[in-house]
Design an enzyme around this catalytic site. Sequence first.
Site, PDB file in Angstrom:
ATOM      1  N   ASN A   1      23.192   4.106  -6.212  1.00 13.29           N
ATOM      2  CA  ASN A   1      22.841   3.047  -6.679  1.00 13.29           C
ATOM      3  C   ASN A   1      23.411   2.696  -7.705  1.00 13.29           C
ATOM      4  O   ASN A   1      23.337   1.661  -8.526  1.00 13.29           O
ATOM      5  CB  ASN A   1      21.365   3.532  -7.600  1.00 13.29           C
ATOM      6  CG  ASN A   1      20.152   3.757  -6.198  1.00 13.29           C
ATOM      7  OD1 ASN A   1      20.877   3.267  -4.696  1.00 13.29           O
ATOM      8  ND2 ASN A   1      18.843   3.986  -6.210  1.00 13.29           N
TER       9      ASN A   1
ATOM     10  N   CYS B   1      15.019   0.881   2.626  1.00 10.42           N
ATOM     11  CA  CYS B   1      13.588   1.509   2.857  1.00 10.42           C
ATOM     12  C   CYS B   1      12.579   1.331   3.076  1.00 10.42           C
ATOM     13  O   CYS B   1      12.050  -0.126   2.150  1.00 10.42           O
ATOM     14  CB  CYS B   1      13.318   2.834   1.808  1.00 10.42           C
ATOM     15  SG  CYS B   1      14.770   4.214   2.049  1.00 10.42           S
TER      16      CYS B   1
ATOM     17  N   ASP C   1      11.977   6.839  -8.142  1.00 12.70           N
ATOM     18  CA  ASP C   1      13.023   8.101  -6.454  1.00 12.70           C
ATOM     19  C   ASP C   1      12.413   9.401  -7.020  1.00 12.70           C
ATOM     20  O   ASP C   1      13.497  10.209  -6.457  1.00 12.70           O
ATOM     21  CB  ASP C   1      14.363   7.337  -6.862  1.00 12.70           C
ATOM     22  CG  ASP C   1      14.540   6.060  -6.394  1.00 12.70           C
ATOM     23  OD1 ASP C   1      14.180   5.558  -5.591  1.00 12.70           O
ATOM     24  OD2 ASP C   1      15.258   5.508  -7.544  1.00 12.70           O
TER      25      ASP C   1
HETATM   26  N1  EPU Z   1      10.714  -6.682  -7.015  1.00 13.21           N
HETATM   27  C1  EPU Z   1       9.779  -8.243  -6.434  1.00 13.21           C
HETATM   28  N2  EPU Z   1      10.809  -8.865  -6.660  1.00 13.21           N
HETATM   29  C2  EPU Z   1      12.191  -9.175  -6.646  1.00 13.21           C
HETATM   30  C3  EPU Z   1      12.766  -7.798  -7.065  1.00 13.21           C
HETATM   31  C4  EPU Z   1      11.961  -6.845  -6.895  1.00 13.21           C
HETATM   32  O1  EPU Z   1       9.265  -8.291  -6.685  1.00 13.21           O
HETATM   33  O2  EPU Z   1      13.142  -9.861  -6.686  1.00 13.21           O
HETATM   34  C5  EPU Z   1       9.533  -5.739  -7.204  1.00 13.21           C
HETATM   35  C6  EPU Z   1       9.942  -4.413  -6.282  1.00 13.21           C
HETATM   36  O3  EPU Z   1       9.486  -4.892  -4.662  1.00 13.21           O
HETATM   37  C7  EPU Z   1       9.807  -3.353  -6.589  1.00 13.21           C
HETATM   38  C8  EPU Z   1      10.182  -3.395  -8.431  1.00 13.21           C
HETATM   39  O4  EPU Z   1      10.089  -5.123  -8.497  1.00 13.21           O
HETATM   40  O5  EPU Z   1       7.858  -3.229  -7.218  1.00 13.21           O
HETATM   41  C9  EPU Z   1      11.300  -2.374  -8.384  1.00 13.21           C
HETATM   42  O6  EPU Z   1      12.209  -3.242  -7.431  1.00 13.21           O
HETATM   43  P1  EPU Z   1      13.969  -3.228  -8.091  1.00 13.21           P
HETATM   44  O7  EPU Z   1      14.473  -3.921  -8.034  1.00 13.21           O
HETATM   45  O8  EPU Z   1      13.918  -2.373  -9.715  1.00 13.21           O
HETATM   46  O9  EPU Z   1      14.572  -1.984  -6.718  1.00 13.21           O
HETATM   47  P2  EPU Z   1      15.503  -2.259  -6.676  1.00 13.21           P
HETATM   48  O10 EPU Z   1      16.864  -2.806  -7.246  1.00 13.21           O
HETATM   49  O11 EPU Z   1      15.762  -3.013  -4.974  1.00 13.21           O
HETATM   50  C10 EPU Z   1      16.529  -0.285  -6.660  1.00 13.21           C
HETATM   51  C11 EPU Z   1      17.114   1.286  -6.814  1.00 13.21           C
HETATM   52  C12 EPU Z   1      15.959   1.906  -5.716  1.00 13.21           C
HETATM   53  C13 EPU Z   1      15.114   2.283  -6.143  1.00 13.21           C
HETATM   54  C14 EPU Z   1      14.723   0.858  -7.603  1.00 13.21           C
HETATM   55  C15 EPU Z   1      13.895   1.342  -8.942  1.00 13.21           C
HETATM   56  C16 EPU Z   1      18.901   0.271  -5.299  1.00 13.21           C
HETATM   57  C17 EPU Z   1      20.088   0.392  -4.067  1.00 13.21           C
HETATM   58  N3  EPU Z   1      17.869   0.879  -5.106  1.00 13.21           N
HETATM   59  O12 EPU Z   1      16.023  -0.423  -6.118  1.00 13.21           O
HETATM   60  O13 EPU Z   1      16.949   2.980  -5.022  1.00 13.21           O
HETATM   61  O14 EPU Z   1      14.548   3.036  -5.918  1.00 13.21           O
HETATM   62  O15 EPU Z   1      15.955   0.400  -8.298  1.00 13.21           O
HETATM   63  O16 EPU Z   1      14.136   2.352  -9.185  1.00 13.21           O
HETATM   64  O17 EPU Z   1      20.284   0.356  -6.860  1.00 13.21           O
HETATM   65  C18 EPU Z   1      16.817   4.846  -3.395  1.00 13.21           C
HETATM   66  O18 EPU Z   1      17.941   5.468  -4.312  1.00 13.21           O
HETATM   67  O19 EPU Z   1      16.168   5.617  -2.574  1.00 13.21           O
HETATM   68  C19 EPU Z   1      15.705   3.604  -3.699  1.00 13.21           C
HETATM   69  C20 EPU Z   1      15.400   2.984  -3.188  1.00 13.21           C
END
Ligand code: EPU
Length: 471
Positions: free
Chosen positions: A26, A126, A315
């Site tokens: 990440n 995912c 995670d």
């Molecule tokens: N969210 C929204 N709108 C948006 C963006 C996010 O509603 O525009 C919500 C999401 O639906 C979620 C929450 O905000 O409920 C947090 O989402 P976030 O944007 O923080 O997640 P992400 O950036 O898509 C990254 C990691 C994830 C990890 C999360 C939280 C990467 C590629 N993925 O996802 O990693 O769980 O942050 O820490 O960096 C994993 O490695 O298995 C994984 C899923």
Amino acid sequence: MQPKRYYRVQGTRKLTGSIEVTGAKNAVMKQLVCAMLSRHASTLTNVPQIADLQRTVDMARHLGAQITVTDSEDAAVGRSMTIHAEHLAHSEIPLAIAGNNRMAILFLAPLLHRLGQATLPRPGGCKIGPRPVDFHITAYRKMGAVIEETDEGFHASAPDGLRGADIKLDYPSVSTTESLIMAASLAEGVTYIRNAALEPEVIDLIKMLQKMGGLIELKGDRSIVVTGVSELRGTEHRVIVDRIQVASFACLGIATEGDIFVKGANQEDLLNFLNVLNRIGGGFEIAPDGIRFFYKGPLQSIVLESDVHPGFATDYQQPMTLLLSRAHGMSVVHETVFENRFHFLHQLRKMGLVTEIYTHCLGEKPCRFRDRGFAHSCIIHGPGRFRSAELYIPDLRAGFSYLIAALVADGESKLYGVENIERGYDFLVERLRSVGAEIELCEATGNWSYDGLERSKTRWSRDRSCLLTMG
Ligand code: EPU
């Protein structure tokens, strides 16, 4: 028909030995994108060999970045990747290249700054919730981008360039924060990102940008202030160690009543995870070059709530939930980051997991999913015996939990959907075998589908071959 690969796993082995972890999935994917903000070459070291990164590399190459990969004899350097995006050739990422990967949306920053437009598919990722990108869209519009949404994805343009803005995120989203830090670094003026995510991977991106000439300040109130600069230079950056892999191997070692030294593990990034281990009675010992995780006696049940950093990372939740099934009594887990991260528990019932899943908040943390009907709390009863089973891995971290379950179960289990776990764990079979796990990567042929497997109505074919045999 493509042969389906699966892990064949023998259970009830205590895993002992040493496992090395590499750079964080990440972090590295965002850092590759970050390197493309500059016309000059940047080099990342400690780069993992995971499928999600390969997808990101494919996207970057399609856009015109030159990427070279070198494997060093020096273990401290590991794999390195040089990204040179002197010229970008395309502003569109086709779905066929992005695949089921959320990274496409992160390319907004380099594409808007370098080419003034971007056409991107809707992101995958995912299956742990709907995972919208509304925060990204709203924030980029505030910074001056014009964004049209279509059924297939987004078309964005910034005819007058991006400018600084005052942005308050509804929730501290990791990828939105990272994307905005990158966009703001080359925008005109100052950008305030309030209610920002502060995960270690976000901080690692800030460190890289600072070396590239970025001006980024962290405030004490979850705000990040970015002053735009006219150009960023290339840099060298060592990718932060994958704390989620560390936590996964820690849960594995303790669940199997074993003793695993995780080389490269960094206490600072894992404070909250280690606190939870202390609460349940899991053993750990900090060393200068890593952390030893070991079983030191019966585990205790707890109430656990996931949260944004510095809370208990979502995670970690799936492997930890599995570890809690080894604890005595009733544990409660409340997931507050993703609304659908307990889906994986259903299949574990086949192995003997006793669990109830609730739509109520079984915890005290403020939660966006309260009274909205999402199954985001569960109770886990332990420590029952697990029996072997055949399961389909639905997502990355669920996959690791299934591996733990298979490694503590009586008998031989088969785990399908290996590609979902390969997205984020490299050399998994080899690394697990090095600590005594009996695991093989095999291939099966036949006329059956994963859908059927998820519903437990399976039609099995004969094992065809083992791709990696037991060591
Ligand atoms: N969210 C929204 N709108 C948006 C963006 C996010 O509603 O525009 C919500 C999401 O639906 C979620 C929450 O905000 O409920 C947090 O989402 P976030 O944007 O923080 O997640 P992400 O950036 O898509 C990254 C990691 C994830 C990890 C999360 C939280 C990467 C590629 N993925 O996802 O990693 O769980 O942050 O820490 O960096 C994993 O490695 O298995 C994984 C899923």
